[in-house]
Design a protein around this motif. Sequence first.
Motif, PDB file in Angstrom:
ATOM      1  N   ALA A 406      13.292  -4.963   4.256  1.00  0.00           N
ATOM      2  CA  ALA A 406      12.921  -5.299   5.630  1.00  0.00           C
ATOM      3  C   ALA A 406      13.484  -4.266   6.604  1.00  0.00           C
ATOM      4  O   ALA A 406      12.826  -3.875   7.563  1.00  0.00           O
ATOM      5  N   LYS A 407      14.724  -3.809   6.328  1.00  0.00           N
ATOM      6  CA  LYS A 407      15.323  -2.813   7.217  1.00  0.00           C
ATOM      7  C   LYS A 407      14.575  -1.481   7.140  1.00  0.00           C
ATOM      8  O   LYS A 407      14.351  -0.824   8.161  1.00  0.00           O
ATOM      9  N   ASP A 408      14.192  -1.112   5.906  1.00  0.00           N
ATOM     10  CA  ASP A 408      13.406   0.124   5.764  1.00  0.00           C
ATOM     11  C   ASP A 408      12.067  -0.017   6.482  1.00  0.00           C
ATOM     12  O   ASP A 408      11.598   0.914   7.138  1.00  0.00           O
ATOM     13  N   LEU A 409      11.481  -1.200   6.332  1.00  0.00           N
ATOM     14  CA  LEU A 409      10.194  -1.458   6.975  1.00  0.00           C
ATOM     15  C   LEU A 409      10.317  -1.321   8.492  1.00  0.00           C
ATOM     16  O   LEU A 409       9.465  -0.715   9.154  1.00  0.00           O
ATOM     17  N   LEU A 410      11.408  -1.876   9.040  1.00  0.00           N
ATOM     18  CA  LEU A 410      11.601  -1.756  10.489  1.00  0.00           C
ATOM     19  C   LEU A 410      11.749  -0.290  10.888  1.00  0.00           C
ATOM     20  O   LEU A 410      11.181   0.143  11.896  1.00  0.00           O
ATOM     21  N   ASP A 411      12.480   0.482  10.076  1.00  0.00           N
ATOM     22  CA  ASP A 411      12.601   1.918  10.374  1.00  0.00           C
ATOM     23  C   ASP A 411      11.231   2.576  10.447  1.00  0.00           C
ATOM     24  O   ASP A 411      10.972   3.391  11.328  1.00  0.00           O
ATOM     25  N   ILE A 412      10.360   2.204   9.492  1.00  0.00           N
ATOM     26  CA  ILE A 412       9.036   2.827   9.457  1.00  0.00           C
ATOM     27  C   ILE A 412       8.232   2.476  10.709  1.00  0.00           C
ATOM     28  O   ILE A 412       7.736   3.360  11.408  1.00  0.00           O
ATOM     29  N   VAL A 413       8.144   1.161  11.021  1.00  0.00           N
ATOM     30  CA  VAL A 413       7.318   0.809  12.187  1.00  0.00           C
ATOM     31  C   VAL A 413       7.980   1.248  13.493  1.00  0.00           C
ATOM     32  O   VAL A 413       7.307   1.508  14.485  1.00  0.00           O
ATOM     33  N   TRP A 414       9.295   1.358  13.487  1.00  0.00           N
ATOM     34  CA  TRP A 414      10.033   1.845  14.670  1.00  0.00           C
ATOM     35  C   TRP A 414       9.585   3.271  15.005  1.00  0.00           C
ATOM     36  O   TRP A 414       9.321   3.609  16.146  1.00  0.00           O
ATOM     37  N   LEU A 415       9.511   4.102  13.956  1.00  0.00           N
ATOM     38  CA  LEU A 415       9.184   5.512  14.175  1.00  0.00           C
ATOM     39  C   LEU A 415       7.690   5.782  14.220  1.00  0.00           C
ATOM     40  O   LEU A 415       7.222   6.613  14.984  1.00  0.00           O
ATOM     41  N   GLU A 416       6.945   5.084  13.349  1.00  0.00           N
ATOM     42  CA  GLU A 416       5.542   5.451  13.177  1.00  0.00           C
ATOM     43  C   GLU A 416       4.585   4.420  13.754  1.00  0.00           C
ATOM     44  O   GLU A 416       3.380   4.665  13.789  1.00  0.00           O
ATOM     45  N   GLY A 417       5.111   3.265  14.161  1.00  0.00           N
ATOM     46  CA  GLY A 417       4.229   2.199  14.636  1.00  0.00           C
ATOM     47  C   GLY A 417       3.530   1.543  13.462  1.00  0.00           C
ATOM     48  O   GLY A 417       3.883   1.785  12.301  1.00  0.00           O
ATOM     49  N   GLY A 418       2.532   0.742  13.737  1.00  0.00           N
ATOM     50  CA  GLY A 418       1.774   0.097  12.666  1.00  0.00           C
ATOM     51  C   GLY A 418       2.131  -1.367  12.516  1.00  0.00           C
ATOM     52  O   GLY A 418       3.147  -1.830  13.018  1.00  0.00           O
ATOM     53  N   ASP A 419       1.260  -2.082  11.818  1.00  0.00           N
ATOM     54  CA  ASP A 419       1.440  -3.504  11.601  1.00  0.00           C
ATOM     55  C   ASP A 419       2.303  -3.710  10.356  1.00  0.00           C
ATOM     56  O   ASP A 419       1.974  -3.198   9.281  1.00  0.00           O
ATOM     57  N   PRO A 420       3.429  -4.417  10.489  1.00  0.00           N
ATOM     58  CA  PRO A 420       4.360  -4.526   9.358  1.00  0.00           C
ATOM     59  C   PRO A 420       3.693  -5.042   8.077  1.00  0.00           C
ATOM     60  O   PRO A 420       3.990  -4.543   6.988  1.00  0.00           O
ATOM     61  N   LYS A 421       2.773  -6.019   8.216  1.00  0.00           N
ATOM     62  CA  LYS A 421       2.140  -6.571   7.005  1.00  0.00           C
ATOM     63  C   LYS A 421       1.310  -5.511   6.290  1.00  0.00           C
ATOM     64  O   LYS A 421       1.339  -5.406   5.069  1.00  0.00           O
TER      65      LYS A 421
END
Length: 497
Positions: A406-421
Amino acid sequence: MSRIVKGQTGDWEIVIGMEVHAQVTSNSKLFSGASTEFGADPNSQVSFVDAGMPGMLPVINAKCIEQAVRTGLGLKAKINLRSLFDRKNYFYPDLPQGYQISQFKDPIVGEGEVTIDLKDGTSILVGIERLHLEQDAGKSIHDQHPDQSFVDLNRSGVALMEIVTKPHMRSSEEAAAFLKKLRAIVRYLGTCDGNMDEGSMRADVNVSVCRPGGYEKFRADGSFKHLGTRCEIKNVNSLRFIAHAVEYEARRQVDLLEEGGTIRQETRLFDSKQGETRSMRGKEEAHDYRYFPDPDLLPLELEQAYVDAIAKSLPELPDEKRARFIEGGLSPYDASVLVSERELADYYEELAKGVDAKAAANWLNNEILGRLNKAGLGITEVPVTAAANNAIIRMISDNTISGKIAKDLLDIVWLEGGDPKEVVESRGLRQVTDTGAIDAAIEAVIAANPEKVEEVKAKPKLAAWFVGQVMKQTGGKANPAAVNAALKIRLNLPDEG
Ligand code: ADP
Ligand code: MG
């Protein structure tokens, strides 16, 4: 941060009362139509009234009255249906009228109270003495020319609320907590933007010291004779400085008294660079200002129905929100932090919709505020919406992803945007609960570390090491509970291991 200052001759108590100037949020000034916008060219927002031209008549701005009443209600204070405007006379180059229109004996708002929550979990009540409306002065500018000073009248006539507390604060922590809370309340109410950098909120901090017991006696009979003589520290404009100024000033007074000196009631200035207070001038008394009712202004009379209508329109305030958050499962401390800013509280509410309150608060504190702090950003600048974070928390709780992923996922959407699902699907981040895959990873770890298998039998604590290795093997995607259970069986570990 203690309520006691230790001296050579024994202990002393600190007592603090505050006068806060809060600029009223309104488009135009208290008695003129000139704009109040910050940052305009000097002297571009000045009407004849603000310039003190002879024969000009002040006209009251109804919006400012409404804002003062709103603030009074937010401070749980008595609204006075009849109040008076007085002239406070003094000379200053940036005060062209030669007086400030203020309220003296009959202010628009009377006694109220503010609850402050301290770090140790206790709360105290700080009494409000009054709130009155007054005009701000202009600004003298001394740093533009080697031997000339300039006057900017843009601020002249802007409406201020002066909020005066009773001397109910007793440490630098309490003083800072009060100002922070007051700021939160006016920001929730929308009556002052609370922007201390731009001078929209500034505090005069009155400090005295007395021997232990003095404050209790003062609270018992209300007599100021039990308290020491106070000094007023003018225009402290940051929460950090308030604590410094109080600590410095209390220590200065204790040292002076212990040397056999006396405290002179005076106005002092806090020099934030030197970290010290310096005398500015002796304290003036009310009679020095020769207050008298402004003959250009009638008494201000309000109807109860008007006040009631404003009361009905108040938003949920920090204390009520905090109580609701605690009811919903948050600790008092977490709840206090979250309600300290309205935007933060709103973000939290959206984030916490339908998920465990504590999990949502932890996610917000640790992950979101952590990342924002690192980037030097505020909650209004957060790049990932509360709804997206809500989706991430839901995926943790239904075991779609692990906490680590989940933390890695947040890093990704934090930097790149996008829908987490979608990111979870497109990057294959789903948690592995499939026991076959987990068993295969366990076998691989065992095969690579046969000696550890023997060690873990003697030292069941080593199981944690195995869990870590298996998680690594699966790229962090294995469900930790499933890994634990499978390892226990495979390594024959005791239950509590
Ligand atoms: P003034 O308007 O002349 O500054 P006030 O009586 O309105 O005087 O008080 C100003 C502030 O000083 C109030 O916030 C009050 O609580 C505080 N104050 C009064 N006496 C003391 C004291 N002995 N120690 C600390 N604060 C005090
Ligand atoms: Mg004062």
